[in-house]
Design a protein around this motif. Structure first.
Motif, PDB file in Angstrom:
ATOM      1  N   ALA A 181       0.842  -1.196   0.000  1.00  0.00           N
ATOM      2  CA  ALA A 181       0.000   0.000   0.000  1.00  0.00           C
ATOM      3  C   ALA A 181       0.874   1.242   0.000  1.00  0.00           C
ATOM      4  CB  ALA A 181      -0.920   0.000   1.220  1.00  0.00           C
ATOM      5  N   TYR A 182       0.391   2.286  -0.677  1.00  0.00           N
ATOM      6  CA  TYR A 182       1.138   3.532  -0.816  1.00  0.00           C
ATOM      7  C   TYR A 182       0.282   4.699  -0.316  1.00  0.00           C
ATOM      8  CZ  TYR A 182       3.502   0.628  -4.386  1.00  0.00           C
ATOM      9  OH  TYR A 182       4.140  -0.369  -5.067  1.00  0.00           O
ATOM     10  N   ASP A 183       0.945   5.667   0.305  1.00  0.00           N
ATOM     11  CA  ASP A 183       0.280   6.885   0.754  1.00  0.00           C
ATOM     12  C   ASP A 183       0.388   7.937  -0.345  1.00  0.00           C
ATOM     13  OD1 ASP A 183      -0.721   9.099   1.997  1.00  0.00           O
ATOM     14  OD2 ASP A 183       0.748   9.137   3.632  1.00  0.00           O
ATOM     15  N   ALA A 184      -0.724   8.205  -1.037  1.00  0.00           N
ATOM     16  CA  ALA A 184      -0.728   9.176  -2.128  1.00  0.00           C
ATOM     17  C   ALA A 184      -1.206  10.551  -1.684  1.00  0.00           C
ATOM     18  CB  ALA A 184      -1.588   8.659  -3.283  1.00  0.00           C
ATOM     19  N   GLY A 185      -1.395  10.748  -0.377  1.00  0.00           N
ATOM     20  CA  GLY A 185      -1.746  12.052   0.155  1.00  0.00           C
ATOM     21  C   GLY A 185      -3.233  12.339   0.183  1.00  0.00           C
ATOM     22  N   ASP A 186      -3.636  13.217   1.081  1.00  0.00           N
ATOM     23  CA  ASP A 186      -5.032  13.666   1.207  1.00  0.00           C
ATOM     24  C   ASP A 186      -6.015  12.512   1.405  1.00  0.00           C
ATOM     25  OD1 ASP A 186      -4.498  16.417   0.979  1.00  0.00           O
ATOM     26  OD2 ASP A 186      -4.418  16.263  -1.198  1.00  0.00           O
ATOM     27  N   GLY A 187      -5.566  11.478   2.105  1.00  0.00           N
ATOM     28  CA  GLY A 187      -6.454  10.351   2.374  1.00  0.00           C
ATOM     29  C   GLY A 187      -6.539   9.327   1.267  1.00  0.00           C
ATOM     30  N   ILE A 188      -5.712   9.446   0.227  1.00  0.00           N
ATOM     31  CA  ILE A 188      -5.717   8.485  -0.880  1.00  0.00           C
ATOM     32  C   ILE A 188      -4.699   7.387  -0.578  1.00  0.00           C
ATOM     33  CG2 ILE A 188      -5.341   8.121  -3.341  1.00  0.00           C
ATOM     34  CD1 ILE A 188      -5.985  11.059  -3.788  1.00  0.00           C
ATOM     35  N   VAL A 189      -5.164   6.149  -0.518  1.00  0.00           N
ATOM     36  CA  VAL A 189      -4.296   4.996  -0.321  1.00  0.00           C
ATOM     37  C   VAL A 189      -4.374   4.133  -1.580  1.00  0.00           C
ATOM     38  CG1 VAL A 189      -3.826   2.942   1.063  1.00  0.00           C
ATOM     39  CG2 VAL A 189      -4.664   5.023   2.173  1.00  0.00           C
ATOM     40  N   VAL A 190      -3.228   3.910  -2.218  1.00  0.00           N
ATOM     41  CA  VAL A 190      -3.152   3.080  -3.417  1.00  0.00           C
ATOM     42  C   VAL A 190      -2.674   1.696  -2.999  1.00  0.00           C
ATOM     43  CG1 VAL A 190      -2.066   2.773  -5.673  1.00  0.00           C
ATOM     44  CG2 VAL A 190      -2.677   5.073  -4.884  1.00  0.00           C
ATOM     45  N   ILE A 191      -3.405   0.674  -3.386  1.00  0.00           N
ATOM     46  CA  ILE A 191      -3.112  -0.692  -2.953  1.00  0.00           C
ATOM     47  C   ILE A 191      -2.928  -1.580  -4.189  1.00  0.00           C
ATOM     48  CG2 ILE A 191      -3.914  -2.674  -1.613  1.00  0.00           C
ATOM     49  CD1 ILE A 191      -5.676  -0.695  -0.040  1.00  0.00           C
ATOM     50  N   GLU A 192      -1.827  -2.287  -4.240  1.00  0.00           N
ATOM     51  CA  GLU A 192      -1.593  -3.202  -5.349  1.00  0.00           C
ATOM     52  C   GLU A 192      -2.604  -4.353  -5.302  1.00  0.00           C
ATOM     53  OE1 GLU A 192       2.377  -4.624  -5.599  1.00  0.00           O
ATOM     54  OE2 GLU A 192       3.291  -2.631  -5.588  1.00  0.00           O
ATOM     55  N   GLY A 193      -2.943  -4.871  -6.477  1.00  0.00           N
ATOM     56  CA  GLY A 193      -3.837  -6.019  -6.536  1.00  0.00           C
ATOM     57  C   GLY A 193      -3.217  -7.231  -5.865  1.00  0.00           C
ATOM     58  N   ALA A 194      -4.028  -8.013  -5.172  1.00  0.00           N
ATOM     59  CA  ALA A 194      -3.523  -9.174  -4.445  1.00  0.00           C
ATOM     60  C   ALA A 194      -3.153 -10.304  -5.398  1.00  0.00           C
ATOM     61  CB  ALA A 194      -4.571  -9.659  -3.439  1.00  0.00           C
ATOM     62  N   THR A 195      -2.180 -11.094  -4.991  1.00  0.00           N
ATOM     63  CA  THR A 195      -1.787 -12.281  -5.733  1.00  0.00           C
ATOM     64  C   THR A 195      -2.827 -13.384  -5.549  1.00  0.00           C
ATOM     65  OG1 THR A 195       0.547 -11.752  -5.384  1.00  0.00           O
ATOM     66  CG2 THR A 195       0.038 -14.017  -6.007  1.00  0.00           C
ATOM     67  N   GLY A 196      -3.082 -14.146  -6.612  1.00  0.00           N
ATOM     68  CA  GLY A 196      -4.021 -15.257  -6.524  1.00  0.00           C
ATOM     69  C   GLY A 196      -5.439 -14.842  -6.860  1.00  0.00           C
ATOM     70  N   GLN A 197      -6.407 -15.568  -6.320  1.00  0.00           N
ATOM     71  CA  GLN A 197      -7.816 -15.284  -6.575  1.00  0.00           C
ATOM     72  C   GLN A 197      -8.597 -15.379  -5.275  1.00  0.00           C
ATOM     73  OE1 GLN A 197      -8.465 -19.762  -8.336  1.00  0.00           O
ATOM     74  NE2 GLN A 197     -10.024 -18.286  -8.853  1.00  0.00           N
ATOM     75  N   PRO A 198      -9.697 -14.624  -5.173  1.00  0.00           N
ATOM     76  CA  PRO A 198     -10.489 -14.708  -3.942  1.00  0.00           C
ATOM     77  C   PRO A 198     -10.965 -16.137  -3.691  1.00  0.00           C
ATOM     78  CG  PRO A 198     -11.214 -12.871  -5.316  1.00  0.00           C
ATOM     79  CD  PRO A 198     -10.278 -13.694  -6.152  1.00  0.00           C
ATOM     80  N   LEU A 199     -11.027 -16.501  -2.450  1.00  0.00           N
ATOM     81  CA  LEU A 199     -11.496 -17.841  -2.092  1.00  0.00           C
ATOM     82  C   LEU A 199     -12.909 -18.078  -2.613  1.00  0.00           C
ATOM     83  CD1 LEU A 199     -11.070 -20.520  -0.632  1.00  0.00           C
ATOM     84  CD2 LEU A 199     -11.710 -19.374   1.519  1.00  0.00           C
ATOM     85  N   ASP A 284     -12.553  -8.845   9.782  1.00  0.00           N
ATOM     86  CA  ASP A 284     -13.575  -9.077   8.753  1.00  0.00           C
ATOM     87  C   ASP A 284     -13.102 -10.247   7.897  1.00  0.00           C
ATOM     88  OD1 ASP A 284     -15.949  -8.655   7.411  1.00  0.00           O
ATOM     89  OD2 ASP A 284     -15.153  -7.094   6.095  1.00  0.00           O
ATOM     90  N   PHE A 285     -12.846 -11.348   8.557  1.00  0.00           N
ATOM     91  CA  PHE A 285     -12.177 -12.497   7.956  1.00  0.00           C
ATOM     92  C   PHE A 285     -13.202 -13.405   7.276  1.00  0.00           C
ATOM     93  CE2 PHE A 285      -9.904 -16.699   8.594  1.00  0.00           C
ATOM     94  CZ  PHE A 285      -8.870 -16.429   7.713  1.00  0.00           C
ATOM     95  N   HIS A 286     -13.391 -13.183   5.980  1.00  0.00           N
ATOM     96  CA  HIS A 286     -14.307 -14.040   5.224  1.00  0.00           C
ATOM     97  C   HIS A 286     -13.717 -14.360   3.853  1.00  0.00           C
ATOM     98  CE1 HIS A 286     -15.727 -10.638   2.791  1.00  0.00           C
ATOM     99  NE2 HIS A 286     -15.871  -9.950   3.905  1.00  0.00           N
ATOM    100  N   ALA A 287     -14.394 -15.232   3.107  1.00  0.00           N
ATOM    101  CA  ALA A 287     -13.806 -15.819   1.903  1.00  0.00           C
ATOM    102  C   ALA A 287     -13.451 -14.795   0.836  1.00  0.00           C
ATOM    103  CB  ALA A 287     -14.756 -16.877   1.330  1.00  0.00           C
ATOM    104  N   ALA A 288     -14.193 -13.705   0.730  1.00  0.00           N
ATOM    105  CA  ALA A 288     -13.888 -12.700  -0.286  1.00  0.00           C
ATOM    106  C   ALA A 288     -12.635 -11.908   0.053  1.00  0.00           C
ATOM    107  CB  ALA A 288     -15.073 -11.753  -0.460  1.00  0.00           C
ATOM    108  N   ASN A 289     -12.224 -11.934   1.305  1.00  0.00           N
ATOM    109  CA  ASN A 289     -11.040 -11.193   1.734  1.00  0.00           C
ATOM    110  C   ASN A 289      -9.797 -12.066   1.838  1.00  0.00           C
ATOM    111  OD1 ASN A 289     -12.391  -8.775   1.849  1.00  0.00           O
ATOM    112  ND2 ASN A 289     -12.838  -8.908   4.040  1.00  0.00           N
ATOM    113  N   VAL A 290      -9.912 -13.317   1.420  1.00  0.00           N
ATOM    114  CA  VAL A 290      -8.792 -14.251   1.439  1.00  0.00           C
ATOM    115  C   VAL A 290      -8.477 -14.646  -0.002  1.00  0.00           C
ATOM    116  CG1 VAL A 290      -8.000 -16.530   2.177  1.00  0.00           C
ATOM    117  CG2 VAL A 290      -9.404 -15.134   3.716  1.00  0.00           C
ATOM    118  N   PHE A 291      -7.239 -14.407  -0.451  1.00  0.00           N
ATOM    119  CA  PHE A 291      -6.809 -14.784  -1.793  1.00  0.00           C
ATOM    120  C   PHE A 291      -5.939 -16.033  -1.704  1.00  0.00           C
ATOM    121  CE2 PHE A 291      -8.647 -10.946  -2.944  1.00  0.00           C
ATOM    122  CZ  PHE A 291      -8.530 -10.688  -4.315  1.00  0.00           C
TER     123      PHE A 291
END
Length: 396
Positions: A181-199, A284-291
């Motif tokens: 994750a990167y801090d792009a300023g003014d409350g903008i957080v840029v997050i790289e796409g996760a490896t793999g696929q959602p459960l 918030d540990f559920h299948a859509a949040n696990v890759f």
């Protein structure tokens, strides 16, 4: 009903058209057409609504809210303040937002490119920028495809209040399986796409039977470091069972049945006290949040949506996963045909790690928490029936 409550009812009513027409008339424009898109109510706070509108021949997206704004906030977004006997409503044009200063840049590819350059993603080409979530004054989530020398592929842009953005960045640093994750300023957080696929995708309509060892889910939770213990603790679904039960009943669920589950959850949770030591949790540990990545043995590759990461009880993370697994077949029985086996194995595995009756009661609370957000009565009833079985088992 207070005047604020009365003003909130206007936002989703036919009277909203007159309200919007009055707002745009202050700029000497005419409301040609309007359509309510969504309503977001925060209990005890403001209610906001968003609208697709056509104003003097131009398509726009407007936000109306019962929020109280300072003169400076109102001026910054050029909001129109409307006051009547029902209360006060503020109206402004998206992507301006009085509490999310980074939203305008996040919504415009050229401006977002500049933000990416700030964090070292140079010469980025931003394509297919798409809004996934918009909660006025709270948060927005966008998705884009990016190609550059420093990063290629899908990225996610979270726009938050600046103080909340700092907390999200700290949470990413505290989890070994978090995407960068990167801090792009003014409350903008840029997050790289996760490896793999959602459960959720891995388990859906497989060509061959799909199996996941529940132990790898527990191991993924172990990747959350001690830094999480410095974060604010989130209240679990079991802690908030009264709020969620009331919402489920309001959505149309059978009050007597919901109240019976509510009482059972209270009985189990209050009888035991703390269900173990406080540990780093996802929240918030559920299948859509696990890759996951499939191979000889499927493994967890990443955890996402870490906004709720912090201290908590391991049983609540496991209960959240178990409850959400129970919901998957209600969306497509044949598509998730291998999930019942995973539910059985996960229940057995998790029950060896945490108190089994607490696991079931807390999973029931999660199911109740999901009911208020569903508009499918048949699906809600299946979730309620599952919650009833779980609390019945927790007393067995």
């Amino acid at each position: 009903m207070t005047t604020g409550d009365e003003a909130a009812t206007v936002l989703a009513s036919e009277a909203a058209g007159e309200m919007l027409a009055t707002a745009v008339a202050t700029a000497h424009q005419t409301l040609d057409s309007w359509r309510l898109d969504s309503v977001h109510a925060r209990p005890g706070a403001e209610t906001s609504a968003t609208y697709d509108v056509t104003v003097s021949g131009e398509r726009q997206y407007l936000v109306a809210s019962t929020v109280s704004l300072t003169d400076e906030e109102r001026a910054a977004v050029k909001a129109v303040r409307l006051e009547s006997d029902l209360g006060v409503v503020q109206v402004w044009r998206h992507p301006a937002d009085p509490r999310l200063p980074g939203l305008p840049d996040a919504c415009v590819p050229a401006a977002l490119t500049g933000r990416l350059a700030r964090v070292g993603i140079a010469d980025a080409a931003v394509e297919q920028l798409e809004m996934l979530v918009l909660r006025p004054m709270r948060r927005a989530v966008l998705r884009a495809n990016v190609s550059s020398h420093g990063l290629s592929g899908r990225i996610y842009i979270k726009v938050l209040r600046p103080d909340a953005a700092r907390q999200v960045l700290e949470r990413h640093q505290a989890c070994g399986m978090a995407p960068k994750a990167y801090d792009a300023g003014d409350g903008i957080v840029v997050i790289e796409g996760a490896t793999g696929q959602p459960l959720t995708e891995y388990l859906y309509r497989p060509d061959a039977p799909r199996y996941l060892d529940p132990a790898v889910l527990v191991e993924a939770l172990d990747s959350i470091g001690e830094g999480a213990m410095e974060m604010a603790r989130r209240r679990s679904a079991a802690d908030l069972i009264d709020t969620y039960a009331d919402a489920a009943i309001k959505s149309g669920a059978d009050a007597a049945r919901v109240d019976a589950v509510r009482a059972s959850v209270h009985a189990v949770v209050e009888a035991d006290g703390a269900p173990g030591a406080l540990v780093p949790t996802h929240g918030d540990f559920h299948a859509a949040n696990v890759f996951v990545e499939a191979g000889d043995e499927t493994r967890v590759a990443a955890l996402i949506d870490l906004d709720t990461l912090g201290p908590g009880y391991r049983v609540d993370d496991l209960a959240c996963m178990l409850a959400h697994l129970h919901t998957l077949p209600t969306f497509d029985e044949s598509g998730y045909r291998d999930v019942p086996r995973l539910i059985r194995d996960a229940t057995e595995d998790f029950s060896r790690r945490v108190p089994a009756h607490q696991l079931r009661a807390r999973a029931a609370a999660v199911l109740i928490s999901l009911m208020g957000g569903s508009d499918d009565a048949a699906r809600r009833d299946r979730w309620l029936a599952t919650a009833e079985r779980l609390v019945g088992d927790s007393h067995g």
